[in-house]
Motif scaffolding. Structure first.
Motif, PDB file in Angstrom:
ATOM      1  N   PRO A 136      -1.070   8.356   0.746  1.00 29.50           N
ATOM      2  CA  PRO A 136      -0.787   7.437   1.752  1.00 29.50           C
ATOM      3  C   PRO A 136      -0.877   5.809   0.909  1.00 29.50           C
ATOM      4  CG  PRO A 136      -2.118   8.872   2.830  1.00 29.50           C
ATOM      5  CD  PRO A 136      -2.354   9.242   1.219  1.00 29.50           C
ATOM      6  N   GLY A 137       0.038   5.251   0.731  1.00 25.14           N
ATOM      7  CA  GLY A 137       0.036   3.810   0.207  1.00 25.14           C
ATOM      8  C   GLY A 137      -0.049   4.005  -1.438  1.00 25.14           C
ATOM      9  N   GLY A 138      -0.005   5.259  -2.018  1.00 23.23           N
ATOM     10  CA  GLY A 138      -0.385   5.369  -3.554  1.00 23.23           C
ATOM     11  C   GLY A 138       0.904   5.020  -4.314  1.00 23.23           C
ATOM     12  N   GLY A 139       1.902   4.436  -3.918  1.00 23.10           N
ATOM     13  CA  GLY A 139       2.927   3.944  -4.836  1.00 23.10           C
ATOM     14  C   GLY A 139       3.656   2.718  -4.445  1.00 23.10           C
ATOM     15  N   LEU A 140       4.417   2.252  -5.238  1.00 25.94           N
ATOM     16  CA  LEU A 140       5.167   0.969  -5.117  1.00 25.94           C
ATOM     17  C   LEU A 140       6.649   1.402  -4.829  1.00 25.94           C
ATOM     18  CD1 LEU A 140       3.314  -1.517  -7.535  1.00 25.94           C
ATOM     19  CD2 LEU A 140       3.448  -1.491  -4.914  1.00 25.94           C
ATOM     20  N   GLY A 141       7.440   1.029  -3.804  1.00 25.69           N
ATOM     21  CA  GLY A 141       8.902   1.462  -3.695  1.00 25.69           C
ATOM     22  C   GLY A 141       9.279  -0.006  -3.796  1.00 25.69           C
ATOM     23  N   LEU A 142      10.857  -0.007  -3.968  1.00 23.85           N
ATOM     24  CA  LEU A 142      11.625  -1.309  -3.942  1.00 23.85           C
ATOM     25  C   LEU A 142      11.913  -1.476  -2.394  1.00 23.85           C
ATOM     26  CD1 LEU A 142      14.319  -0.181  -6.671  1.00 23.85           C
ATOM     27  CD2 LEU A 142      12.592  -2.052  -6.684  1.00 23.85           C
ATOM     28  N   ARG A 143      11.800  -3.050  -2.246  1.00 26.69           N
ATOM     29  CA  ARG A 143      12.004  -3.636  -0.968  1.00 26.69           C
ATOM     30  C   ARG A 143      13.197  -3.576  -0.660  1.00 26.69           C
ATOM     31  NH1 ARG A 143       7.915  -6.199   1.595  1.00 26.69           N
ATOM     32  NH2 ARG A 143       5.967  -6.628   0.467  1.00 26.69           N
TER      33      ARG A 143
END
Length: 372
Positions: free
Chosen positions: A287-294
């Motif tokens: 959970p929350g372990g990545g960065l995705g594009l806004r």
């Protein structure tokens, strides 16, 4: 030590810290260094051989190359086989094995050998230059990295958007370190009692997230650098906290890391990316372990640009076989516990990501001759 230190004065200082560490350690403790660069330094200089009895140091997930799941590599391989696509990424990523469920080449170098257009980049901005030189092709950048490299990808996104580069997209696989540390602490059978945190991540992000983690999970976290003295100071600071029953963030890398991190880099990153759940190799979904594009930039996501590409999986099953990369990445096994280590699996013929990456634990043990 397994290799000579750079100077006699440094050798003496390391030995003094080793003696101090032995003096302050009164009971067994298990610590984890998070970063693969730290792992390589520890193994190279034999720092783990200087630890007093009862103090155990285990290796963490290491590097984004190691934890990028096989399903993401397979998606990149699928794209690279398309004649209209130029697939580009950093060097180590080209050798990381996928699942090869289709019977084809297991990594991106293999796809290139089959005729796919796979390019090695040293900077994300080179992907924009490629897109400009090849307006008739679709350029896909396999974007990996911790919070250290994500700002450079964010700059690529901003420049590509400003330039209207409609033939550039990202297969985004950036990951965040603090959620992985939390996942390690909450895993069944966890033995980690304190962390050496990655100094380069904290140089960008600061220490606020680590302070929340230390308080919530009641573990000491010491921000450390990558030189022998940095690491030994970090170990002493962490054990001192454990012996006193403390659980807070300490900064043993003050010449580089500030509490607020790098505001400009953080601002750039946070303007383009947001935390998302993401699968990690060896861990499953964090959970929350990545960065995705806004939202304003999601049209640059390759999975949106190529609708027939499978979506990011809800879980991350790894290929079955002799490789034990999962337990190694979780710190539950050492490289020499793997029956293939140094025989069927070598840097020239890797079976798993920790042997591929220049920061992987298996690569470190093999390079510096550790067999036991």
């Amino acid at each position: 030590m397994s290799a000579p230190l750079a100077a006699t004065a440094e050798v003496a200082a390391v030995r003094e810290l080793a003696a101090e560490l032995a003096a302050v350690t009164t009971r067994p403790w298990t610590l984890m260094e998070v970063c693969g660069g730290q792992t390589h330094a520890i193994v190279r200089w034999g720092l783990d051989q200087l630890l007093p009895p009862g103090l155990r140091l285990i290796h963490g997930p290491g590097c984004p190359v190691c934890v990028t799941p096989a399903a993401t590599i397979d998606a990149a391989r699928t794209l690279a086989r398309r004649p209209e696509v130029i697939l580009c990424s950093y060097g180590d990523m080209l050798r990381v094995p996928g699942r090869a469920a289709d019977g084809g080449a297991g990594d991106l170098l293999g796809v290139r050998a089959e005729g796919g257009d796979v390019r090695l980049l040293t900077s994300p901005l080179e992907a924009l230059a490629l897109a400009r030189r090849h307006p008739d092709r679709q350029v896909v950048f396999l974007a990996v990295g911790f919070e250290t490299t994500a700002p450079a990808t964010a700059l690529l996104v901003r420049q590509a958007t400003a330039a209207g580069a409609s033939n550039l997209s990202l297969l985004a696989a950036h990951v965040r370190v603090p959620p992985a540390m939390a996942a390690i602490l909450t895993a069944e059978g966890n033995q980690v009692q304190g962390f050496l945190a990655a100094g380069h991540v904290c140089a960008v992000m600061g220490t606020a997230e680590l302070e929340d983690l230390a308080e919530w999970h009641r573990v000491p976290v010491v921000v450390s650098g990558f030189e022998p003295l940095d690491l030994m100071r970090g170990l002493v600071a962490c054990v001192r906290q454990l012996e006193r029953g403390e659980a807070r963030v300490a900064n043993a890398y003050g010449r580089v890391v500030r509490q607020q991190g790098n505001p400009a880099a953080r601002g750039l990153l946070e303007s383009v990316f947001e935390p998302v759940d993401r699968p990690w190799r060896g861990f499953g979904v964090i959970p929350g372990g990545g960065l995705g594009l806004r939202a304003p930039f999601r049209n640059l996501e390759a999975r949106a640009r190529f609708p027939d590409l499978p979506g990011e999986p809800a879980a991350a099953p790894e290929p079955a076989g002799v490789c034990i990369s999962g337990p190694i990445l979780q710190g539950r096994a050492r490289p020499m516990d793997c029956p293939a280590f140094g025989t069927a699996c070598t840097p020239e013929h890797p079976l798993g990501a920790p042997m591929v990456s220049s920061e992987g634990a298996c690569a470190a043990y093999h390079r510096y001759g550790r067999r036991g």
